[in-house]
Write a protein that holds these residues in place. Structure first.
Motif, short mmCIF file in Angstrom:
data_model
loop_
_atom_site.label_atom_id
_atom_site.label_comp_id
_atom_site.label_asym_id
_atom_site.label_seq_id
_atom_site.Cartn_x
_atom_site.Cartn_y
_atom_site.Cartn_z
N LEU A 58 0.83 -1.20 0.00
CA LEU A 58 0.00 0.00 0.00
C LEU A 58 0.86 1.25 0.00
CD1 LEU A 58 -1.67 -2.21 2.01
CD2 LEU A 58 -3.36 -0.40 1.70
N ILE A 59 0.41 2.28 -0.72
CA ILE A 59 1.07 3.57 -0.66
C ILE A 59 0.85 4.15 0.73
CG2 ILE A 59 1.18 5.89 -1.63
CD1 ILE A 59 0.02 4.74 -4.23
N ASP A 60 1.90 4.65 1.33
CA ASP A 60 1.82 5.25 2.66
C ASP A 60 1.35 6.70 2.50
OD1 ASP A 60 2.06 6.10 5.24
OD2 ASP A 60 4.16 5.53 5.49
N GLY A 61 0.06 6.89 2.53
CA GLY A 61 -0.52 8.20 2.21
C GLY A 61 -0.42 9.23 3.31
N LEU A 62 0.01 8.84 4.52
CA LEU A 62 0.13 9.79 5.62
C LEU A 62 1.55 9.80 6.19
CD1 LEU A 62 -2.12 11.63 7.01
CD2 LEU A 62 -1.84 10.13 8.97
N SER A 63 2.51 9.28 5.40
CA SER A 63 3.87 9.14 5.96
C SER A 63 3.80 8.46 7.32
CB SER A 63 4.56 10.50 6.06
OG SER A 63 4.73 11.08 4.80
N HIS A 358 0.47 20.44 -7.87
CA HIS A 358 -0.02 19.54 -8.90
C HIS A 358 -1.07 18.58 -8.34
CE1 HIS A 358 -0.03 16.99 -12.46
NE2 HIS A 358 0.13 15.95 -11.66
N LEU A 359 -0.77 17.98 -7.19
CA LEU A 359 -1.70 17.02 -6.61
C LEU A 359 -3.00 17.70 -6.18
CD1 LEU A 359 -2.27 14.14 -5.83
CD2 LEU A 359 -0.93 14.46 -3.74
N LEU A 360 -2.90 18.91 -5.65
CA LEU A 360 -4.11 19.66 -5.28
C LEU A 360 -4.96 19.92 -6.53
CD1 LEU A 360 -5.31 20.85 -2.66
CD2 LEU A 360 -4.24 23.02 -3.28
N GLY A 361 -4.30 20.25 -7.63
CA GLY A 361 -5.03 20.45 -8.87
C GLY A 361 -5.73 19.19 -9.35
N ARG A 362 -5.06 18.05 -9.23
CA ARG A 362 -5.68 16.78 -9.61
C ARG A 362 -6.92 16.50 -8.78
NH1 ARG A 362 -3.72 12.19 -11.37
NH2 ARG A 362 -5.96 11.80 -11.33
N GLU A 410 -12.38 1.42 1.81
CA GLU A 410 -12.34 1.58 0.36
C GLU A 410 -10.95 2.04 -0.10
OE1 GLU A 410 -13.71 1.19 -3.44
OE2 GLU A 410 -14.80 0.65 -1.61
N LEU A 411 -10.37 3.00 0.62
CA LEU A 411 -9.03 3.47 0.28
C LEU A 411 -8.02 2.34 0.40
CD1 LEU A 411 -9.20 6.86 2.19
CD2 LEU A 411 -8.99 6.64 -0.29
N PHE A 412 -8.14 1.56 1.47
CA PHE A 412 -7.22 0.44 1.70
C PHE A 412 -7.36 -0.59 0.58
CE2 PHE A 412 -5.54 -3.38 3.61
CZ PHE A 412 -4.53 -2.94 4.45
N ALA A 413 -8.59 -0.91 0.21
CA ALA A 413 -8.82 -1.90 -0.84
C ALA A 413 -8.23 -1.46 -2.17
CB ALA A 413 -10.32 -2.16 -0.99
N ARG A 414 -8.14 -0.16 -2.38
CA ARG A 414 -7.60 0.37 -3.63
C ARG A 414 -6.08 0.61 -3.56
NH1 ARG A 414 -11.55 3.15 -7.10
NH2 ARG A 414 -13.63 2.48 -6.43
N GLY A 415 -5.48 0.35 -2.38
CA GLY A 415 -4.03 0.41 -2.29
C GLY A 415 -3.46 1.63 -1.60
N LEU A 416 -4.24 2.29 -0.75
CA LEU A 416 -3.76 3.49 -0.05
C LEU A 416 -4.04 3.37 1.44
CD1 LEU A 416 -2.60 6.42 -0.23
CD2 LEU A 416 -4.99 7.20 -0.45
N SER A 417 -3.00 3.55 2.24
CA SER A 417 -3.15 3.61 3.69
C SER A 417 -3.06 5.07 4.11
CB SER A 417 -2.05 2.80 4.38
OG SER A 417 -2.09 2.99 5.79
N THR A 418 -4.12 5.59 4.71
CA THR A 418 -4.10 6.96 5.20
C THR A 418 -5.13 7.12 6.30
OG1 THR A 418 -3.91 9.27 4.51
CG2 THR A 418 -5.76 8.01 3.59
N ARG A 419 -5.33 8.33 6.75
CA ARG A 419 -6.19 8.59 7.90
C ARG A 419 -7.43 9.36 7.46
NH1 ARG A 419 -3.90 11.19 13.55
NH2 ARG A 419 -5.45 10.31 14.93
N VAL A 420 -8.57 8.98 8.02
CA VAL A 420 -9.81 9.71 7.80
C VAL A 420 -10.28 10.20 9.16
CG1 VAL A 420 -12.15 9.67 6.89
CG2 VAL A 420 -10.39 8.21 5.85
N LEU A 438 2.27 9.55 -6.57
CA LEU A 438 1.44 10.72 -6.26
C LEU A 438 0.22 10.76 -7.17
CD1 LEU A 438 4.20 13.44 -5.71
CD2 LEU A 438 2.77 12.36 -3.97
N GLU A 439 0.40 10.44 -8.44
CA GLU A 439 -0.74 10.36 -9.36
C GLU A 439 -1.70 9.27 -8.92
OE1 GLU A 439 -1.42 12.40 -11.79
OE2 GLU A 439 0.46 13.52 -11.85
N ALA A 440 -1.15 8.15 -8.46
CA ALA A 440 -2.00 7.04 -8.00
C ALA A 440 -2.80 7.45 -6.77
CB ALA A 440 -1.14 5.82 -7.70
N ILE A 441 -2.20 8.23 -5.88
CA ILE A 441 -2.94 8.70 -4.70
C ILE A 441 -4.17 9.49 -5.13
CG2 ILE A 441 -2.85 10.32 -2.76
CD1 ILE A 441 0.07 9.46 -2.34
N ALA A 442 -4.00 10.41 -6.07
CA ALA A 442 -5.14 11.19 -6.56
C ALA A 442 -6.21 10.28 -7.14
CB ALA A 442 -4.67 12.21 -7.59
#
Length: 462
Positions: A58-63, A358-362, A410-420, A438-442
């Protein structure tokens, strides 16, 4: 024999035994067993990725916890820690003692800290940094003959830690519930929260002036604020006119300004420290997390020349009686020095500013028209996407919707670990995250929101 949990595998017996031991013996932060019925076992980290014991990547979306700025398994940091362990694993800095890594780190920080910050004390966490800031502010006024200046003003939605005073300074009531009365002489004012505050940044800052006048300037020691409010409010970026006005007010009434840069420091927002975004000079800056990229605990505070002069001028019997066993831990300081070297050499603060835009724009392009996306905000590689039940009224989702757990799954199932955080998806990926990730996170965040809150079944954007 090596304990099997130290080298976890996907074997059913290993995972089952680990989960049983976890539930029986490990008390987690903000502990509740409902959260750990089937916890994820993180086994390895590689760059911008976390890999669990079942092999999921998983991408570490929250460091991890807003702190792994340089990604996982960075060889230079491992080498810096190993080399220092071999030279001097530990030595204290009490009673006339010192060591090279602590002095070198303090000197380096004096070069990159906000202007006017000259001297540094080290802790092991952000909570300890808050405790140190508050004690230092009160001690300072006592030392210069103004002992009534003891009150600390904080803000709603702030997070400054979970220890005694830090939890009381925190503007989220849950952190103080059930632990007895909060620490005295601490009060809160509203956050500037641009999405929900009805007024300008200057008008939000003027609430500080009103509080100081209401309490009496002769009783107020300091105002403490995160430049970007992180864990308490879900990445609240203030209006550009907010902090310059705060500095004016603090100067007018001789109140110390403490900038809590625990989440925002060391390149996260596109600057070494986020207050640089508004050209503001704090009297005390506190830090932790990213200073070592999370590889070993380290935090601390930096103080202005005015405060350092008071520390040096105090008679021995009235010195600053404060300290921790692991203050300026030599291994932590060595890792911090190497972290700062890499941040400088690779221009990661500048990269965070560019990639953040860039990511904010995406995110805006993929979510701006969604009827349940109320606000998309960020600074550098630090973002919050706030979801609302009704976009016109900004009404929040109720707890019965179970929104946060559904989004996390849902985020985890798609490959992103982060905090809600309740209704805000928080993002703070490592500053070294490759462009493709970074593109994948968006893509993942946009897809997950549309999956959990299908736009075609919701009321359309007004």
């Amino acid at each position: 024999m090596t304990h099997p949990f130290l080298n976890p595998s996907a074997a059913a017996e290993t995972l089952s035994g680990w989960r049983d031991a976890d539930r029986a013996h490990l008390i987690h932060p903000q502990h509740h067993p409902v959260d750990h019925a089937a916890p994820v076992l993180w086994a390895r980290g590689e760059g911008a990725f976390l890999i669990d014991a079942e092999g999921r990547r998983l991408i570490d979306g929250l460091s991890s916890m807003w702190n792994v700025h340089l990604g996982h398994a960075r060889p230079e940091l491992i080498a810096a820690a190993t080399a220092q362990l071999e030279r001097l694993a530990f030595a204290n800095t009490y009673a006339g003692a010192s060591h090279g890594p602590g002095v070198a780190l303090a000197e380096k920080l004096s070069e990159i800290a906000p202007p006017g910050i000259e001297a540094f004390f080290f802790t092991t966490s952000g909570s300890e940094a808050t405790e140190t800031s508050v004690r230092t502010a009160r001690w300072f006024w006592q030392s210069v003959g103004q002992p009534r200046k003891t009150k600390i003003i904080s803000r709603d939605y702030s997070y400054h830690g979970s220890t005694g005073v830090a939890a009381s300074v925190t503007g989220v009531t849950e952190f103080s519930q059930g632990f007895g009365p909060p620490a005295p002489d601490i009060l809160h004012i509203p956050s500037p929260y641009p999405y929900r505050f009805e007024g300008t940044g200057q008008e939000a800052a003027d609430l500080l002036e009103q509080a100081i006048l209401r309490e009496g300037p002769e009783t107020v020691a300091a105002f403490i604020a995160e430049p970007v409010q992180g864990g308490g409010g879900g990445v609240i970026v203030p209006q550009d006119d907010y902090f310059p006005r705060i500095r004016e007010i603090c100067d007018r009434y001789d109140v110390l300004f403490i900038a809590d840069e625990v989440i925002t420091g060391f390149g996260r927002t596109g600057h070494w420290f986020a207050v640089e975004q508004w050209g503001v000079r704090p009297d005390i800056v506190q830090f932790a997390k990213g200073i070592t990229s999370g590889y070993i605990p380290l935090g601390g505070i930096g103080v202005s020349g005015r405060i350092k002069a008071a520390l040096d001028a105090a008679p021995p019997a009235k010195r600053w009686w404060h300290g921790f066993t692991a203050s300026a831990h030599p291994v932590a300081c060595a890792v911090a020095l190497e972290t700062i070297r890499i941040l400088e050499a690779e221009g990661l603060a500048e990269r965070a500013a560019q990639q953040g835009k860039h990511l904010l724009g995406r995110l805006h392009a993929g979510l701006a028209d969604h009827p349940n996306v109320g606000d998309i905000r960020g600074l550098g590689l630090l973002f919050g996407i706030e979801l609302v039940a009704d976009r016109t009224t900004k009404r929040r989702f109720g707890p019965e919707t179970d929104l946060a757990p559904r989004l996390r799954r849902e985020l985890f199932a798609r490959g992103l670990s982060t905090r809600v955080l309740t209704d805000v998806i928080c993002l703070a990926p490592p500053l070294t995250t490759p462009d493709a990730e970074l593109e994948a996170i968006a893509d993942i965040v946009i897809g997950a929101i549309h999956a959990v809150l299908p736009a075609n079944t919701q009321r359309k954007k007004p």
